[in-house]
Write a protein that holds these residues in place. Structure first.
Motif, PDB file in Angstrom:
ATOM      1  N   GLY A 155       0.821  -1.209   0.000  1.00  0.00           N
ATOM      2  CA  GLY A 155       0.000   0.000   0.000  1.00  0.00           C
ATOM      3  C   GLY A 155       0.849   1.251   0.000  1.00  0.00           C
ATOM      4  O   GLY A 155       0.769   2.091  -0.913  1.00  0.00           O
ATOM      5  N   VAL A 156       1.714   1.400   0.987  1.00  0.00           N
ATOM      6  CA  VAL A 156       2.522   2.618   1.061  1.00  0.00           C
ATOM      7  C   VAL A 156       3.717   2.537   0.105  1.00  0.00           C
ATOM      8  O   VAL A 156       4.104   3.543  -0.500  1.00  0.00           O
ATOM      9  N   GLY A 177       9.359  -9.008  -1.216  1.00  0.00           N
ATOM     10  CA  GLY A 177       9.718 -10.205  -0.476  1.00  0.00           C
ATOM     11  C   GLY A 177       9.580 -11.489  -1.269  1.00  0.00           C
ATOM     12  O   GLY A 177      10.062 -12.536  -0.835  1.00  0.00           O
ATOM     13  N   LYS A 181       5.772 -10.613  -6.628  1.00  0.00           N
ATOM     14  CA  LYS A 181       5.434  -9.183  -6.489  1.00  0.00           C
ATOM     15  C   LYS A 181       6.278  -8.268  -7.374  1.00  0.00           C
ATOM     16  O   LYS A 181       6.046  -7.057  -7.396  1.00  0.00           O
ATOM     17  N   MET A 233       9.678   3.889   9.261  1.00  0.00           N
ATOM     18  CA  MET A 233       8.249   4.256   9.292  1.00  0.00           C
ATOM     19  C   MET A 233       7.310   3.065   9.486  1.00  0.00           C
ATOM     20  O   MET A 233       6.109   3.179   9.248  1.00  0.00           O
ATOM     21  N   PHE A 259       9.112   8.523  11.115  1.00  0.00           N
ATOM     22  CA  PHE A 259       7.878   9.215  10.721  1.00  0.00           C
ATOM     23  C   PHE A 259       6.682   8.395  11.155  1.00  0.00           C
ATOM     24  O   PHE A 259       6.620   7.186  10.918  1.00  0.00           O
ATOM     25  N   LEU A 261       2.449   8.991  10.915  1.00  0.00           N
ATOM     26  CA  LEU A 261       1.409   9.894  10.400  1.00  0.00           C
ATOM     27  C   LEU A 261       0.431  10.327  11.498  1.00  0.00           C
ATOM     28  O   LEU A 261      -0.004  11.486  11.509  1.00  0.00           O
TER      29      LEU A 261
HETATM   30  N1  LIG Z   1       4.631   5.595   9.764  1.00  0.00           N
HETATM   31  C1  LIG Z   1       3.499   5.820   9.141  1.00  0.00           C
HETATM   32  O1  LIG Z   1       2.910   6.869   9.289  1.00  0.00           O
HETATM   33  C2  LIG Z   1       2.973   4.751   8.226  1.00  0.00           C
HETATM   34  C3  LIG Z   1       2.024   5.053   7.248  1.00  0.00           C
HETATM   35  C4  LIG Z   1       1.605   4.029   6.386  1.00  0.00           C
HETATM   36  C5  LIG Z   1       2.110   2.738   6.557  1.00  0.00           C
HETATM   37  N2  LIG Z   1       2.999   2.504   7.559  1.00  0.00           N
HETATM   38  C6  LIG Z   1       3.581   1.179   7.789  1.00  0.00           C
HETATM   39  O2  LIG Z   1       4.096   0.690   6.583  1.00  0.00           O
HETATM   40  C7  LIG Z   1       3.974  -0.721   6.577  1.00  0.00           C
HETATM   41  C8  LIG Z   1       3.247  -1.150   5.330  1.00  0.00           C
HETATM   42  O3  LIG Z   1       1.904  -0.682   5.383  1.00  0.00           O
HETATM   43  P1  LIG Z   1       0.950  -0.915   4.136  1.00  0.00           P
HETATM   44  O4  LIG Z   1      -0.339  -0.279   4.459  1.00  0.00           O
HETATM   45  O5  LIG Z   1       1.657  -0.558   2.897  1.00  0.00           O
HETATM   46  O6  LIG Z   1       0.751  -2.491   4.235  1.00  0.00           O
HETATM   47  P2  LIG Z   1       0.875  -3.614   3.098  1.00  0.00           P
HETATM   48  O7  LIG Z   1       0.402  -3.136   1.800  1.00  0.00           O
HETATM   49  O8  LIG Z   1       0.213  -4.814   3.687  1.00  0.00           O
HETATM   50  O9  LIG Z   1       2.422  -3.841   2.992  1.00  0.00           O
HETATM   51  C9  LIG Z   1       3.144  -4.551   3.959  1.00  0.00           C
HETATM   52  C10 LIG Z   1       4.248  -5.304   3.270  1.00  0.00           C
HETATM   53  O10 LIG Z   1       5.271  -5.560   4.203  1.00  0.00           O
HETATM   54  C11 LIG Z   1       5.988  -6.692   3.788  1.00  0.00           C
HETATM   55  N3  LIG Z   1       6.194  -7.622   4.907  1.00  0.00           N
HETATM   56  C12 LIG Z   1       7.407  -8.045   5.326  1.00  0.00           C
HETATM   57  N4  LIG Z   1       7.272  -8.898   6.334  1.00  0.00           N
HETATM   58  C13 LIG Z   1       5.941  -9.022   6.581  1.00  0.00           C
HETATM   59  C14 LIG Z   1       5.194  -9.804   7.506  1.00  0.00           C
HETATM   60  N5  LIG Z   1       5.785 -10.587   8.425  1.00  0.00           N
HETATM   61  N6  LIG Z   1       3.840  -9.710   7.480  1.00  0.00           N
HETATM   62  C15 LIG Z   1       3.240  -8.911   6.602  1.00  0.00           C
HETATM   63  N7  LIG Z   1       3.909  -8.150   5.685  1.00  0.00           N
HETATM   64  C16 LIG Z   1       5.251  -8.220   5.679  1.00  0.00           C
HETATM   65  C17 LIG Z   1       5.162  -7.356   2.676  1.00  0.00           C
HETATM   66  O11 LIG Z   1       5.782  -6.996   1.430  1.00  0.00           O
HETATM   67  P3  LIG Z   1       6.869  -7.946   0.745  1.00  0.00           P
HETATM   68  O12 LIG Z   1       6.137  -9.182   0.326  1.00  0.00           O
HETATM   69  O13 LIG Z   1       7.407  -7.141  -0.355  1.00  0.00           O
HETATM   70  O14 LIG Z   1       7.866  -8.258   1.833  1.00  0.00           O
HETATM   71  C18 LIG Z   1       3.828  -6.669   2.768  1.00  0.00           C
HETATM   72  O15 LIG Z   1       3.160  -6.601   1.544  1.00  0.00           O
HETATM   73  C19 LIG Z   1       3.276  -1.133   7.867  1.00  0.00           C
HETATM   74  O16 LIG Z   1       4.254  -1.484   8.819  1.00  0.00           O
HETATM   75  C20 LIG Z   1       2.587   0.143   8.275  1.00  0.00           C
HETATM   76  O17 LIG Z   1       2.396   0.201   9.664  1.00  0.00           O
HETATM   77  C21 LIG Z   1       3.435   3.479   8.381  1.00  0.00           C
END
Ligand SMILES: NC(=O)c1ccc[n+]([C@@H]2O[C@H](COP(=O)([O-])OP(=O)(O)OC[C@H]3O[C@@H](n4cnc5c(N)ncnc54)[C@H](OP(=O)(O)O)[C@@H]3O)[C@@H](O)[C@H]2O)c1
Length: 320
Positions: A155-156, A177, A181, A233, A259, A261
């Motif tokens: 997503g991000v 990973g 993908k 993040m 960071f 949000l």
């Molecule tokens: N700091 C902020 O303000 C902020 C804002 C938005 C999102 N985030 C963080 O960014 C991360 C991704 O968020 P998202 O909404 O983009 O989620 P998402 O689309 O589900 O992406 C998460 C990705 O992390 C990887 N991953 C590695 N190990 C994992 C595990 N054990 N379980 C699940 N996924 C794993 C996977 O990609 P691969 O298959 O490529 O490894 C997965 O697709 C989260 O940690 C979220 O909390 C933070």
């Protein structure tokens, strides 16, 4: 008391704890807007709330972002009107997995004239806003700088690569990973997408964005060029925290920033709102693409299981 349907967290735990329940319809306070929710974005963050990683009072209605129409304006809000289509961050108090939610007027962006579908608009507030803030405000990407983004198909991750390009970055590389993908991430405009375990030998980067954590965070530090910046993040891997060696930063001219949000929106709501405006405008003009899959609000548990599996690409939203 007027009621509404919402997905609630009655106790912390796995996806099974999520319940569709009748809760009180919120009235907007001063400076707030009440929104009739059309779609709520489904995010990793809501899983952290459900697991009890964030200390919130139960029962709790999760949901950090929505699209919908303005239902009512609180005292002092004059720049929006009832019925107006909007995208909004509801991340400060959550509550987006519901028929209606309140949030600060600063975090609400009108969609009139943009031609964006509400399903797409619900996917922008958290990840796309974060992508611009992480790269522009935190990492301060300069024209031509190289950027590495982990979990590039997520997503991000799917937004960070595109935002880097829009902000003038040079080489933009993503890691994923699993081989399945690679194509999904490439479609989001990365110059190159590699398996995470194969990135170790790459040329150093000016900016690395890490939301995976654990060993990836430690090895990402070694991928930074002198004067490089890593933005921490997230911790999608669920790994234990990694100590960042401060003396090593000192000796190598590297920087590590964080960071979050939710904390940013609480501290700087007007600036967060401007970043959301930027994301909405970029998506409306076709410069920023999101790949959205829609489930129904009642399928929130399924959405959580899919995100937790780590196999999703792009973004899930819940239709209310
Ligand atoms: N700091 C902020 O303000 C902020 C804002 C938005 C999102 N985030 C963080 O960014 C991360 C991704 O968020 P998202 O909404 O983009 O989620 P998402 O689309 O589900 O992406 C998460 C990705 O992390 C990887 N991953 C590695 N190990 C994992 C595990 N054990 N379980 C699940 N996924 C794993 C996977 O990609 P691969 O298959 O490529 O490894 C997965 O697709 C989260 O940690 C979220 O909390 C933070």
């Amino acid at each position: 008391m007027d009621g509404m349907k919402a997905i609630t967290i009655p106790e912390f735990g796995g996806a099974d704890v999520l319940r569709l329940a009748e809760v009180e319809l919120p009235a907007p306070g001063p400076g707030q807007v009440s929104i009739d929710v059309s779609y709520a974005g489904a995010n990793f963050a809501e899983i952290l709330y459900r697991q009890g990683m964030v200390d919130v009072p139960l029962p709790f209605v999760p949901g950090i972002e929505v699209s919908g129409r303005v239902r009512a304006l609180g005292p002092g809000v004059e720049h929006l009107r009832v019925g107006q289509p909007v995208a909004a961050l509801t991340i400060v108090d959550s509550g987006g997995y519901a028929e209606a939610v309140n949030t600060s007027a600063d975090l609400v962006v009108p969609l009139d004239g943009h031609g964006l579908e509400l399903g797409v608009a619900a996917a922008l507030p958290s990840n796309s806003t974060t992508a611009f803030l992480v790269l522009d405000r935190v990492a301060r990407v300069a024209p031509g700088e190289s950027v590495l983004v982990h979990a590039a198909a997520g997503g991000v991750g799917s937004q960070l690569g595109q935002a880097a390009r829009l902000l003038g970055a040079g080489r933009v590389v993503g890691t994923v990973g699993s081989p399945a993908k690679i194509e999904a991430a490439r479609a989001f405009g990365y110059d190159e997408v590699v398996l995470r375990e194969q990135v170790a030998g790459a040329n150093p980067f000016d900016i690395v964005v890490d939301m995976v954590g654990g060993p990836v965070r430690r090895s990402s530090l070694d991928l930074l060029a002198p004067m490089g910046r890593m933005v921490v993040m997230g911790n999608a891997s669920g790994a234990d925290d990694v100590g960042i060696p401060a003396n090593e930063l000192w000796f190598t001219n590297r920087t590590v920033s964080g960071f979050n949000l939710a904390a940013f929106c609480a501290a700087f709501p007007a600036e967060a709102g401007r970043a959301l405006h930027r994301a909405v405008a970029a998506a409306a003009s076709g410069q920023l693409r999101v790949r959205v899959e829609s489930l129904r609000l009642e399928q929130a548990a399924q959405a959580h299981r899919r995100i937790e599996s780590g196999r999703t690409t792009g973004k899930l939203v819940l239709e209310v």
